[in-house]
Design a protein around this motif. Structure first.
Motif, PDB file in Angstrom:
ATOM      1  N   THR B  24       6.005  -2.477 -14.546  1.00 33.34           N
ATOM      2  CA  THR B  24       5.110  -2.329 -13.374  1.00 33.34           C
ATOM      3  C   THR B  24       5.395  -3.280 -12.285  1.00 33.34           C
ATOM      4  O   THR B  24       5.773  -3.195 -11.223  1.00 33.34           O
ATOM      5  CB  THR B  24       3.551  -2.210 -13.649  1.00 33.34           C
ATOM      6  OG1 THR B  24       3.394  -3.167 -14.410  1.00 33.34           O
ATOM      7  CG2 THR B  24       3.506  -0.711 -14.451  1.00 33.34           C
ATOM      8  N   ILE B  28       6.835  -2.259  -8.770  1.00 37.23           N
ATOM      9  CA  ILE B  28       6.204  -2.835  -7.745  1.00 37.23           C
ATOM     10  C   ILE B  28       6.926  -3.564  -6.804  1.00 37.23           C
ATOM     11  O   ILE B  28       7.082  -3.577  -5.533  1.00 37.23           O
ATOM     12  CB  ILE B  28       4.818  -3.783  -8.040  1.00 37.23           C
ATOM     13  CG1 ILE B  28       3.874  -2.992  -8.571  1.00 37.23           C
ATOM     14  CG2 ILE B  28       4.252  -4.567  -6.892  1.00 37.23           C
ATOM     15  CD1 ILE B  28       2.532  -3.740  -9.351  1.00 37.23           C
ATOM     16  N   ALA B  46      -3.724  -8.268  -3.329  1.00 37.76           N
ATOM     17  CA  ALA B  46      -4.287  -7.053  -3.664  1.00 37.76           C
ATOM     18  C   ALA B  46      -5.707  -7.346  -4.030  1.00 37.76           C
ATOM     19  O   ALA B  46      -6.679  -6.791  -3.675  1.00 37.76           O
ATOM     20  CB  ALA B  46      -3.535  -6.523  -4.743  1.00 37.76           C
ATOM     21  N   THR B 111      -2.096  -2.065  -1.317  1.00 37.36           N
ATOM     22  CA  THR B 111      -3.064  -1.365  -2.236  1.00 37.36           C
ATOM     23  C   THR B 111      -2.732   0.352  -2.096  1.00 37.36           C
ATOM     24  O   THR B 111      -2.836   0.749  -3.081  1.00 37.36           O
ATOM     25  CB  THR B 111      -4.718  -1.541  -1.870  1.00 37.36           C
ATOM     26  OG1 THR B 111      -4.770  -1.321  -0.417  1.00 37.36           O
ATOM     27  CG2 THR B 111      -5.260  -2.841  -2.002  1.00 37.36           C
ATOM     28  N   LEU B 114       0.176   0.576  -4.638  1.00 32.34           N
ATOM     29  CA  LEU B 114      -0.265   0.486  -5.979  1.00 32.34           C
ATOM     30  C   LEU B 114      -1.151   1.790  -6.395  1.00 32.34           C
ATOM     31  O   LEU B 114      -0.913   2.443  -7.529  1.00 32.34           O
ATOM     32  CB  LEU B 114      -1.410  -0.846  -6.289  1.00 32.34           C
ATOM     33  CG  LEU B 114      -0.855  -2.143  -5.980  1.00 32.34           C
ATOM     34  CD1 LEU B 114      -1.632  -3.182  -6.427  1.00 32.34           C
ATOM     35  CD2 LEU B 114       0.500  -2.300  -6.997  1.00 32.34           C
ATOM     36  N   ALA B 115      -1.912   2.254  -5.380  1.00 33.27           N
ATOM     37  CA  ALA B 115      -2.563   3.619  -5.759  1.00 33.27           C
ATOM     38  C   ALA B 115      -1.650   4.716  -5.879  1.00 33.27           C
ATOM     39  O   ALA B 115      -1.712   5.701  -6.811  1.00 33.27           O
ATOM     40  CB  ALA B 115      -3.528   3.786  -4.698  1.00 33.27           C
ATOM     41  N   ILE B 117       1.632   4.414  -6.936  1.00 31.94           N
ATOM     42  CA  ILE B 117       2.053   4.348  -8.020  1.00 31.94           C
ATOM     43  C   ILE B 117       1.360   4.769  -9.582  1.00 31.94           C
ATOM     44  O   ILE B 117       1.558   5.492 -10.283  1.00 31.94           O
ATOM     45  CB  ILE B 117       2.800   2.877  -8.582  1.00 31.94           C
ATOM     46  CG1 ILE B 117       3.810   2.438  -7.705  1.00 31.94           C
ATOM     47  CG2 ILE B 117       3.032   2.617  -9.890  1.00 31.94           C
ATOM     48  CD1 ILE B 117       3.932   0.933  -7.492  1.00 31.94           C
ATOM     49  N   GLU B 118       0.067   4.314  -9.374  1.00 32.31           N
ATOM     50  CA  GLU B 118      -1.141   4.743 -10.265  1.00 32.31           C
ATOM     51  C   GLU B 118      -1.071   6.172 -10.507  1.00 32.31           C
ATOM     52  O   GLU B 118      -1.174   6.866 -11.546  1.00 32.31           O
ATOM     53  CB  GLU B 118      -2.125   4.148 -10.015  1.00 32.31           C
ATOM     54  CG  GLU B 118      -3.125   4.275 -11.060  1.00 32.31           C
ATOM     55  CD  GLU B 118      -4.551   3.371 -10.766  1.00 32.31           C
ATOM     56  OE1 GLU B 118      -4.511   2.333 -10.238  1.00 32.31           O
ATOM     57  OE2 GLU B 118      -5.721   3.875 -11.079  1.00 32.31           O
TER      58      GLU B 118
END
Lengths: 144, 144
Positions: B24, B28, B46, B111, B114-115, B117-118
């Motif tokens: 990850t 990222i 973050a 953020t 990240l959101a 990717i998640e």
DNA sequence: TTCACGATTTCGAATAATACGATATCGGAC
DNA sequence: GTCCGATATCGTATTATTCGAAATCGTGAA
């Protein structure tokens, strides 16, 4: 000892992942301090603990790092006598990494300790939670 | 794209955790390359993205590192103008870390990414798996 | 009020982690 | 035979991490 569950936020899974990794690396370092190995050396030996020789590329894929990252890690492990590097039969570009006797002993201590930590931390959780954990890790590892 | 689920082994959770973290972090870094920030700078921003000022100790607890680890990270973020350091009211030993306007913008991009990717990685998983993931992470983070 | 002790952050130093670009060699396809 | 991608390492640079020390601070007990 164990605090309450922190509610996850959107995008927070990756932050929680990094935090947990730092926490477990600290714990591992503490419990394996007698081995006098760096985190990456421990990780490499643990991945080789099954006794199967691997190329640098394969080991890199297993730990999630590029081969060049492993060069100095393996230099140190070789110097400590824990691994050997040899030319791989059938492809002289590849280097075969294998555990020595001392490497096998160190790897056994490492895997025992990892299993112990895992059991202590996760033993009270339902198997479905652990299965979900692995499913998420697999999804994250293969995303991209 | 996504390969099959790898069966977990005893003690393999911690290895899988490290591997997923490496994976990850690579992802990222690629997606946020335009921000020109290091992994630890991204992680710090973050964690500060909620706009709540934190002491170095608090931030260290959030990311799972010691305060001394954060000194150079925060030096760089301060130099980039993304955070300010000030004396904390009521306790002059503590340093309060707060986002600036540019820090807030960077944190918002982080953020969001990240959101994203998640969501891409985990969107197809059942909520129970994700809940299990968080339960395991919490257990690992608080073990020791 | 004074003192002792632990808390906070940073410094300086050292080692480890990480990757880029380059290199030499190799293997496979055409 | 040639070309192109694969393999691992080198050299370099930046970042990550921590230890021990230091200066300062805050708190509680005497």
């Amino acid at each position: 000892m164990k605090s309450e569950i922190v509610p996850p936020s959107v995008g927070g899974a990756l932050l929680a992942l990094q935090r947990a990794t730092h926490a477990t690396l600290h714990l591992i370092a503490t419990e394996l301090v007698d081995l006098d190995l760096s985190p990456s050396e421990i990780n490499a030996l643990a991945n080789l603990a099954d006794g199967v020789g691997r190329t640098v590329s394969q080991l890199g894929a297993a730990v999630g790092a590029k081969p060049t990252t492993l060069t100095s890690v393996l230099d140190r492990l070789e110097r400590r006598g824990h691994v050997t590097r040899s030319t791989r039969a059938g492809d002289r570009r590849s280097v075969l990494i294998e555990l020595t006797d001392s490497g096998r002993e160190a790897a056994a201590v490492i895997t025992r300790t990892l299993a112990d930590i895992e059991h202590r931390a996760l033993g009270a959780l339902p198997p479905e939670a652990v299965a979900g954990f692995h499913a998420v890790l697999n999804a994250l590892t293969t995303e991209g």
